[in-house]
Scaffold this active site. Structure first.
Site, mmCIF file in Angstrom:
data_model
loop_
_atom_site.group_PDB
_atom_site.id
_atom_site.type_symbol
_atom_site.label_atom_id
_atom_site.label_comp_id
_atom_site.label_asym_id
_atom_site.label_seq_id
_atom_site.Cartn_x
_atom_site.Cartn_y
_atom_site.Cartn_z
ATOM 1 N N THR A 18 141.189 156.015 -2.186
ATOM 2 C CA THR A 18 141.965 155.433 -3.278
ATOM 3 C C THR A 18 141.046 154.777 -4.297
ATOM 4 O O THR A 18 141.301 154.803 -5.500
ATOM 5 C CB THR A 18 142.940 154.363 -2.722
ATOM 6 N N ARG A 22 134.484 154.146 0.919
ATOM 7 C CA ARG A 22 134.431 152.928 1.730
ATOM 8 C C ARG A 22 134.176 153.290 3.189
ATOM 9 O O ARG A 22 134.887 154.107 3.754
ATOM 10 C CB ARG A 22 135.731 152.130 1.627
ATOM 11 N N SER A 113 136.115 145.754 -1.801
ATOM 12 C CA SER A 113 137.283 144.998 -2.226
ATOM 13 C C SER A 113 137.652 143.879 -1.259
ATOM 14 O O SER A 113 136.838 143.037 -0.932
ATOM 15 C CB SER A 113 138.447 145.957 -2.457
ATOM 16 N N HIS A 114 138.882 143.948 -0.755
ATOM 17 C CA HIS A 114 139.405 142.885 0.102
ATOM 18 C C HIS A 114 138.998 143.062 1.558
ATOM 19 O O HIS A 114 139.367 142.244 2.402
ATOM 20 C CB HIS A 114 140.931 142.915 0.009
ATOM 21 N N LYS A 126 131.771 152.640 -5.804
ATOM 22 C CA LYS A 126 132.749 153.271 -6.697
ATOM 23 C C LYS A 126 132.062 153.563 -8.015
ATOM 24 O O LYS A 126 131.278 152.750 -8.503
ATOM 25 C CB LYS A 126 133.911 152.300 -6.899
ATOM 26 N N ASP A 281 139.543 141.710 -8.380
ATOM 27 C CA ASP A 281 140.541 142.437 -9.167
ATOM 28 C C ASP A 281 141.977 142.173 -8.715
ATOM 29 O O ASP A 281 142.917 142.534 -9.413
ATOM 30 C CB ASP A 281 140.237 143.942 -9.235
ATOM 31 N N THR A 344 149.685 155.460 -6.277
ATOM 32 C CA THR A 344 148.845 154.305 -5.939
ATOM 33 C C THR A 344 147.404 154.586 -6.340
ATOM 34 O O THR A 344 146.873 155.655 -6.081
ATOM 35 C CB THR A 344 148.923 154.051 -4.422
ATOM 36 N N GLU A 364 151.981 146.811 -6.328
ATOM 37 C CA GLU A 364 152.442 145.920 -5.263
ATOM 38 C C GLU A 364 151.279 145.341 -4.466
ATOM 39 O O GLU A 364 151.432 144.325 -3.813
ATOM 40 C CB GLU A 364 153.407 146.661 -4.337
ATOM 41 N N SER A 365 150.125 146.012 -4.510
ATOM 42 C CA SER A 365 148.972 145.580 -3.714
ATOM 43 C C SER A 365 148.216 144.456 -4.419
ATOM 44 O O SER A 365 146.995 144.379 -4.334
ATOM 45 C CB SER A 365 148.050 146.770 -3.455
ATOM 46 N N ARG A 496 151.562 152.359 5.665
ATOM 47 C CA ARG A 496 152.229 151.349 4.841
ATOM 48 C C ARG A 496 153.696 151.746 4.687
ATOM 49 O O ARG A 496 153.999 152.899 4.338
ATOM 50 C CB ARG A 496 151.580 151.257 3.462
#
Ligand code: G16
Length: 543
Positions: A18, A22, A113-114, A126, A281, A344, A364-365, A496
């Site tokens: 996405t 990663r 990221s998270h 990325k 972000d 997404t 939504e994320s 999800r």
């Protein structure tokens, strides 16, 4: 100086997900692994000779190693200049801005990221294109194809790389410019928002907590919130970026930012609470006693954006990812502007933003952003909220209630089942996909299926088609369940399940979310056989 050619062979599985490639640090730390991927990028991305490349990351473990390598490789691959944040730091939105501001042909963002950081945790790379946004699928597909045939990578024989001193030096025929990672971004924010109004509100007693989660936004938050806007010292918590994020999971949601949540639900809570993620972000917005879902935040920001100078002329359109609730669509309809539903992944907003078809986008994320950069932007969302609250002199809770009383309320939750066996997750999706054609008209408790399909997106700008972007079960009356597998996990599969129920303005707009979603949760289990396939009886994370 000398260019060294390293012979190599392909690694399996270097397909960007996405948001880039990663993997665990131990995967990235294999000799040549990061270099193969970066060389594949340099081999396929279109650029004129002698362009600028931006490099930065979220400060996580292994960043400095890969950044040094990427700089030596950029010099050997014909770049004229690299702009790199001091200490290797650049938040994702700051990197997007720097690419745009300095006319770079692209950038490498080193982040997962998270996801947690450290020797046993995650890492990522990325590539962003010249508009400052994540490379679209055509580019990531070409990068992946190149990783499968790669046989060499190139490096300038330059030795150690200094990332810590602001200034310019040369390696080979390339300039390395080490820049202040915060200044350009802070100036951009000051140009978008009504800083005097926010400062006046702070003088009048407006108080907030910003939790940087020991990740990249600490220095940005401190400069903007404490130095430029005058919030008291200590407003920014966990403000020093740490290589392991302090051992925490820097995902700004109610599970991982629970200390912030508890502080905001306490009797002595400040007016406003916010957090951002590893690379800056994402955002979490909580008013005193009132959590705002990311989907609602998008809608509420869009409905009030004209109060910020940058958006005073109105919005061109609003885009949201498909699993994001339809709350923003109702605002777009009221404003008489178009709304768009994309797959997404922030990369799908790029064409709409470049074409001037939308101004504000959200997911939504916990991602919200606008046409000021081509990434979602955590602090941007925080500052737009502050701008709106300051101008209106209203609390978050009052603004939310007013919004629902006008537009109705989209009750919403996402249930994540993490590190599920990949074969089991794929079997669940395959079985449900096969069942889709027969679902319309069937009832699950009080819910009747209106439409069931697999989401396919046709980009209205370039006509490209992206299929298999999530399974949608739409019920009569506007409720729905969406199922998809995450494209950002690094362990097994993450299922999800997105749950949404719409209540009109004259309906039950002041109820508790779990109770309002109970029928949908039961329907999701019956539809997909979640426990049968995964062995799980409850989600790992509810956001
Ligand atoms: C990335 C993407 C977002 C996406 C999110 C979750 O965010 O940029 O567009 O919504 O992942 O994706 P998935 O559901 O596939 O895990 P980030 O903040 O991780 O870069």
């Amino acid at each position: 100086m000398t260019i060294i050619t390293h012979a190599t062979t392909p690694f399996d599985g270097q397909k960007p997900g996405t948001s880039g490639l990663r993997k665990k640090v131990r995967v990235f730390a294999q000799p040549g692994y990061a270099e193969n991927f970066i060389q594949a990028v340099f081999d396929v991305v279109e650029r004129a000779p002698g362009t600028t490349l931006v490099i930065g990351g979220d400060g996580r473990f292994h960043n400095r190693v890969v950044i040094a390598s990427a700089i030596r490789m950029a010099a050997a691959n014909g770049y004229a200049r690299v702009l790199v944040g001091q200490g290797g730091i650049l938040s994702t939105p700051a990197a997007s801005h720097v690419i745009r501001k300095y006319g770079a042909s692209g950038g490498l963002i080193l982040s997962a990221s998270h996801n947690p950081a450290g020797p046993d945790e995650d890492f990522g790379i990325k590539y962003n294109i010249a508009n400052g946004g994540p490379a679209p699928e055509g580019v990531t597909d070409a990068i992946f194809a190149r990783t499968r045939t790669i046989d060499r990578w190139l490096e300038e024989d330059a030795g150690a790389i200094d990332l810590d001193h602001i200034g310019t030096y040369r390696i080979g025929a390339m300039d390395v410019q080490v820049i202040d990672p915060v200044a350009d971004y802070a100036d951009l924010m000051e140009s978008l928002f009504d800083f005097p109004a926010i400062r006046a509100a702070v003088d009048g007693g407006l108080r907030m907590i910003f939790d940087a989660m020991s990740a990249v936004t600490g220095p940005y938050g401190t400069e903007i919130l404490e130095r430029r806007l005058g919030f008291p010292a200590g407003t920014v918590r966990n403000g020093t970026p740490l290589e392991d994020f302090g051992g925490h999971h820097p995902d700004p949601n109610l599970v991982h930012a629970h200390e912030l949540y508890e502080a905001m639900m306490a009797a002595d809570a400040p007016d406003f609470g916010a957090a951002s993620d590893g690379d800056g972000d994402r955002n979490l917005i909580i008013g005193r006693g009132r959590f705002i879902t990311p989907s609602d935040s998008l809608a509420m920001l869009a409905a009030n954006a004209h109060l910020a100078p940058a958006y005073a002329g109105g919005l061109k359109g609003i885009a949201r990812s498909m699993p994001t609730s339809a709350a923003a669509d109702r605002v777009a309809a009221a404003l008489g502007i178009p709304s768009f539903e994309t797959p997404t992944g922030w990369k799908f907003f790029g064409n709409l933003l470049d074409a001037g078809m939308v101004t504000i986008c959200g997911e939504e994320s916990a991602g919200t952003g606008s046409d000021h950069v081509r990434e979602k932007d955590g602090l941007w969302a925080v500052l737009l909220w502050l701008n709106i609250l300051a101008v209106r002199g209203i609390s978050v809770d009052a603004l939310a209630r007013e919004h629902w009383a006008r537009f109705g309320r989209n009750y919403y939750a996402r249930h994540d089942y993490e590190a599920v066996d990949s074969a089991a997750a794929n079997a669940l999706i395959a079985e449900l996909t096969a069942a889709l054609p027969g679902l319309a008209g069937r009832s699950f408790g009080p819910l009747t299926v209106a439409v069931a399909d697999s989401f396919t997106y046709e980009d209205p700008v370039d006509g490209s088609v992206s299929a298999n972007q999530g399974l949608r079960i739409l019920f009569e009356g506007g409720s729905r369940v969406v199922f998809r597998l995450s494209g950002t996990g690094t362990e097994g599969a993450t299922l999800r399940v997105y749950l949404e129920r719409y209540e009109p303005a004259d309906g039950a707009i002041d109820a508790e979310t779990p109770a309002m979603l109970a029928d949908l949760i039961a329907a999701a289990e019956t539809l997909a056989g979640i426990s049968r396939h995964t062995g799980r009886t409850r989600p790992d994370v509810v956001t």
